[in-house]
Design a protein around this motif. Structure first.
Motif, PDB file in Angstrom:
ATOM      1  N   PRO A  27       0.812  -1.229   0.000  1.00 49.23           N
ATOM      2  CA  PRO A  27       0.000   0.000   0.000  1.00 49.23           C
ATOM      3  C   PRO A  27       0.844   1.277   0.000  1.00 49.23           C
ATOM      4  O   PRO A  27       0.471   2.262  -0.635  1.00 49.23           O
ATOM      5  CB  PRO A  27      -0.821  -0.099   1.293  1.00 49.23           C
ATOM      6  CG  PRO A  27      -0.893  -1.558   1.576  1.00 49.23           C
ATOM      7  CD  PRO A  27       0.427  -2.122   1.105  1.00 49.23           C
ATOM      8  N   GLN A  28       2.001   1.256   0.659  1.00 46.51           N
ATOM      9  CA  GLN A  28       2.885   2.420   0.654  1.00 46.51           C
ATOM     10  C   GLN A  28       3.429   2.675  -0.749  1.00 46.51           C
ATOM     11  O   GLN A  28       3.502   3.821  -1.191  1.00 46.51           O
ATOM     12  CB  GLN A  28       4.060   2.205   1.616  1.00 46.51           C
ATOM     13  CG  GLN A  28       3.684   2.169   3.072  1.00 46.51           C
ATOM     14  CD  GLN A  28       4.868   1.770   3.922  1.00 46.51           C
ATOM     15  OE1 GLN A  28       5.382   0.672   3.781  1.00 46.51           O
ATOM     16  NE2 GLN A  28       5.296   2.676   4.793  1.00 46.51           N
ATOM     17  N   VAL A  29       3.810   1.604  -1.416  1.00 50.80           N
ATOM     18  CA  VAL A  29       4.346   1.735  -2.766  1.00 50.80           C
ATOM     19  C   VAL A  29       3.274   2.288  -3.700  1.00 50.80           C
ATOM     20  O   VAL A  29       3.522   3.215  -4.480  1.00 50.80           O
ATOM     21  CB  VAL A  29       4.885   0.380  -3.287  1.00 50.80           C
ATOM     22  CG1 VAL A  29       5.319   0.488  -4.739  1.00 50.80           C
ATOM     23  CG2 VAL A  29       6.037  -0.105  -2.418  1.00 50.80           C
ATOM     24  N   TYR A  30       2.052   1.741  -3.624  1.00 47.21           N
ATOM     25  CA  TYR A  30       0.964   2.217  -4.485  1.00 47.21           C
ATOM     26  C   TYR A  30       0.605   3.673  -4.196  1.00 47.21           C
ATOM     27  O   TYR A  30       0.342   4.445  -5.118  1.00 47.21           O
ATOM     28  CB  TYR A  30      -0.271   1.328  -4.350  1.00 47.21           C
ATOM     29  CG  TYR A  30      -0.174   0.066  -5.162  1.00 47.21           C
ATOM     30  CD1 TYR A  30      -0.207   0.106  -6.550  1.00 47.21           C
ATOM     31  CD2 TYR A  30      -0.030  -1.171  -4.558  1.00 47.21           C
ATOM     32  CE1 TYR A  30      -0.106  -1.037  -7.311  1.00 47.21           C
ATOM     33  CE2 TYR A  30       0.065  -2.325  -5.303  1.00 47.21           C
ATOM     34  CZ  TYR A  30       0.023  -2.260  -6.680  1.00 47.21           C
ATOM     35  OH  TYR A  30       0.128  -3.395  -7.428  1.00 47.21           O
ATOM     36  N   ARG A  31       0.616   4.087  -2.923  1.00 49.35           N
ATOM     37  CA  ARG A  31       0.343   5.499  -2.598  1.00 49.35           C
ATOM     38  C   ARG A  31       1.398   6.403  -3.203  1.00 49.35           C
ATOM     39  O   ARG A  31       1.093   7.443  -3.781  1.00 49.35           O
ATOM     40  CB  ARG A  31       0.287   5.698  -1.080  1.00 49.35           C
ATOM     41  CG  ARG A  31      -1.082   5.484  -0.483  1.00 49.35           C
ATOM     42  CD  ARG A  31      -1.157   6.033   0.926  1.00 49.35           C
ATOM     43  NE  ARG A  31      -0.193   5.437   1.830  1.00 49.35           N
ATOM     44  CZ  ARG A  31      -0.430   4.371   2.601  1.00 49.35           C
ATOM     45  NH1 ARG A  31      -1.613   3.794   2.567  1.00 49.35           N
ATOM     46  NH2 ARG A  31       0.492   3.897   3.389  1.00 49.35           N
ATOM     47  N   ALA A  32       2.661   6.014  -3.075  1.00 48.00           N
ATOM     48  CA  ALA A  32       3.748   6.815  -3.644  1.00 48.00           C
ATOM     49  C   ALA A  32       3.638   6.879  -5.167  1.00 48.00           C
ATOM     50  O   ALA A  32       3.800   7.947  -5.761  1.00 48.00           O
ATOM     51  CB  ALA A  32       5.097   6.231  -3.233  1.00 48.00           C
ATOM     52  N   LEU A  33       3.328   5.752  -5.799  1.00 48.65           N
ATOM     53  CA  LEU A  33       3.176   5.738  -7.253  1.00 48.65           C
ATOM     54  C   LEU A  33       2.008   6.609  -7.697  1.00 48.65           C
ATOM     55  O   LEU A  33       2.117   7.344  -8.682  1.00 48.65           O
ATOM     56  CB  LEU A  33       3.000   4.304  -7.759  1.00 48.65           C
ATOM     57  CG  LEU A  33       4.261   3.444  -7.728  1.00 48.65           C
ATOM     58  CD1 LEU A  33       3.908   1.986  -7.959  1.00 48.65           C
ATOM     59  CD2 LEU A  33       5.270   3.943  -8.749  1.00 48.65           C
ATOM     60  N   ASN A  34       0.893   6.544  -6.988  1.00 45.08           N
ATOM     61  CA  ASN A  34      -0.264   7.384  -7.335  1.00 45.08           C
ATOM     62  C   ASN A  34       0.078   8.862  -7.221  1.00 45.08           C
ATOM     63  O   ASN A  34      -0.352   9.672  -8.042  1.00 45.08           O
ATOM     64  CB  ASN A  34      -1.469   7.036  -6.464  1.00 45.08           C
ATOM     65  CG  ASN A  34      -2.087   5.719  -6.856  1.00 45.08           C
ATOM     66  OD1 ASN A  34      -1.953   5.268  -7.988  1.00 45.08           O
ATOM     67  ND2 ASN A  34      -2.760   5.076  -5.908  1.00 45.08           N
ATOM     68  N   GLU A  35       0.857   9.229  -6.220  1.00 41.25           N
ATOM     69  CA  GLU A  35       1.281  10.623  -6.059  1.00 41.25           C
ATOM     70  C   GLU A  35       2.196  11.044  -7.214  1.00 41.25           C
ATOM     71  O   GLU A  35       2.050  12.130  -7.770  1.00 41.25           O
ATOM     72  CB  GLU A  35       1.999  10.805  -4.718  1.00 41.25           C
ATOM     73  CG  GLU A  35       2.433  12.234  -4.447  1.00 41.25           C
ATOM     74  CD  GLU A  35       1.283  13.215  -4.312  1.00 41.25           C
ATOM     75  OE1 GLU A  35       1.479  14.399  -4.667  1.00 41.25           O
ATOM     76  OE2 GLU A  35       0.184  12.821  -3.871  1.00 41.25           O
ATOM     77  N   LEU A  36       3.122  10.172  -7.595  1.00 41.38           N
ATOM     78  CA  LEU A  36       4.031  10.479  -8.702  1.00 41.38           C
ATOM     79  C   LEU A  36       3.283  10.540 -10.038  1.00 41.38           C
ATOM     80  O   LEU A  36       3.614  11.347 -10.905  1.00 41.38           O
ATOM     81  CB  LEU A  36       5.157   9.447  -8.767  1.00 41.38           C
ATOM     82  CG  LEU A  36       6.160   9.524  -7.616  1.00 41.38           C
ATOM     83  CD1 LEU A  36       7.069   8.305  -7.605  1.00 41.38           C
ATOM     84  CD2 LEU A  36       6.970  10.810  -7.678  1.00 41.38           C
ATOM     85  N   ILE A  37       2.257   9.716 -10.197  1.00 48.73           N
ATOM     86  CA  ILE A  37       1.425   9.782 -11.402  1.00 48.73           C
ATOM     87  C   ILE A  37       0.687  11.119 -11.436  1.00 48.73           C
ATOM     88  O   ILE A  37       0.629  11.782 -12.469  1.00 48.73           O
ATOM     89  CB  ILE A  37       0.436   8.595 -11.446  1.00 48.73           C
ATOM     90  CG1 ILE A  37       1.194   7.303 -11.739  1.00 48.73           C
ATOM     91  CG2 ILE A  37      -0.646   8.825 -12.504  1.00 48.73           C
ATOM     92  CD1 ILE A  37       0.368   6.045 -11.534  1.00 48.73           C
ATOM     93  N   ALA A  38       0.132  11.530 -10.295  1.00 46.44           N
ATOM     94  CA  ALA A  38      -0.584  12.812 -10.217  1.00 46.44           C
ATOM     95  C   ALA A  38       0.351  13.988 -10.530  1.00 46.44           C
ATOM     96  O   ALA A  38      -0.076  14.986 -11.107  1.00 46.44           O
ATOM     97  CB  ALA A  38      -1.207  12.978  -8.833  1.00 46.44           C
ATOM     98  N   GLN A  39       1.616  13.881 -10.166  1.00 47.40           N
ATOM     99  CA  GLN A  39       2.596  14.934 -10.443  1.00 47.40           C
ATOM    100  C   GLN A  39       3.121  14.878 -11.873  1.00 47.40           C
ATOM    101  O   GLN A  39       3.882  15.746 -12.293  1.00 47.40           O
ATOM    102  CB  GLN A  39       3.775  14.823  -9.476  1.00 47.40           C
ATOM    103  CG  GLN A  39       3.444  15.100  -8.041  1.00 47.40           C
ATOM    104  CD  GLN A  39       4.626  14.824  -7.118  1.00 47.40           C
ATOM    105  OE1 GLN A  39       5.749  14.597  -7.549  1.00 47.40           O
ATOM    106  NE2 GLN A  39       4.362  14.835  -5.820  1.00 47.40           N
TER     107      GLN A  39
END
Length: 155
Positions: free
Chosen positions: A63-75
């Motif tokens: 879940p931490q990895v997916y949250r970080a990836l979602n944030e990087l996708i949003a950026q």
């Protein structure tokens, strides 16, 4: 709970690295450095990224990895490759992706006006696009093209 190698929660020792080198991810090339010639790092799944964090003596959960990836996708820094369920850094703006079925190489192509043109075509038909994914599957120029397959070529 013991890790994969019998030690509590630790999977980053020399034996683990030997296992990874002997059994690389199918997306990794046999080229020096693990990358296909002329390309950067291959796309990685969230679990590949989690394994890399373990190798770096950090413990991340999915879940931490997916949250970080979602944030990087949003950026706008990371691109999710839907077909592979993997992620890669964006080299330029919004990109279409070409995926080699033989070696797994991924090529990003700047979508330029394609995105707005497709959005306009859908809008003419009364459909508003929130997200556009353009991925092509085929063979890169370094891999042999199967003789029984027809290819979509440029006019």
């Amino acid at each position: 709970m013991p890790g994969r190698l019998g030690r509590p929660g630790i999977c980053h020792d020399a034996q683990y690295r030997q296992i990874r080198q002997a059994n690389p991810s199918p997306r990794r090339s046999a080229a020096p450095g693990g990358y296909a010639a002329g390309t950067g790092p291959p796309p990685l799944s969230a679990y590949d990224l989690r394994s890399l964090s373990t190798e770096r003596h950090e413990r991340l959960y999915a879940p931490q990895v997916y949250r970080a990836l979602n944030e990087l996708i949003a950026q706008g820094k990371v691109l999710r490759i839907e077909t592979l369920n993997a992620f890669c850094a964006i080299r330029q703006g919004p990109a279409a992706v070409g995926i080699c079925q033989h070696c797994g190489q991924v090529e990003q192509i700047d979508m330029g006006d394609i995105k707005s043109a497709l959005g306009h075509l859908f809008a003419q038909r009364g459909f508003l696009i929130d997200r556009l994914v353009v991925e092509g599957s085929g063979h890169c120029c370094q891999c042999p093209l199967p003789s029984d397959k027809g290819a979509i070529s440029a006019p």
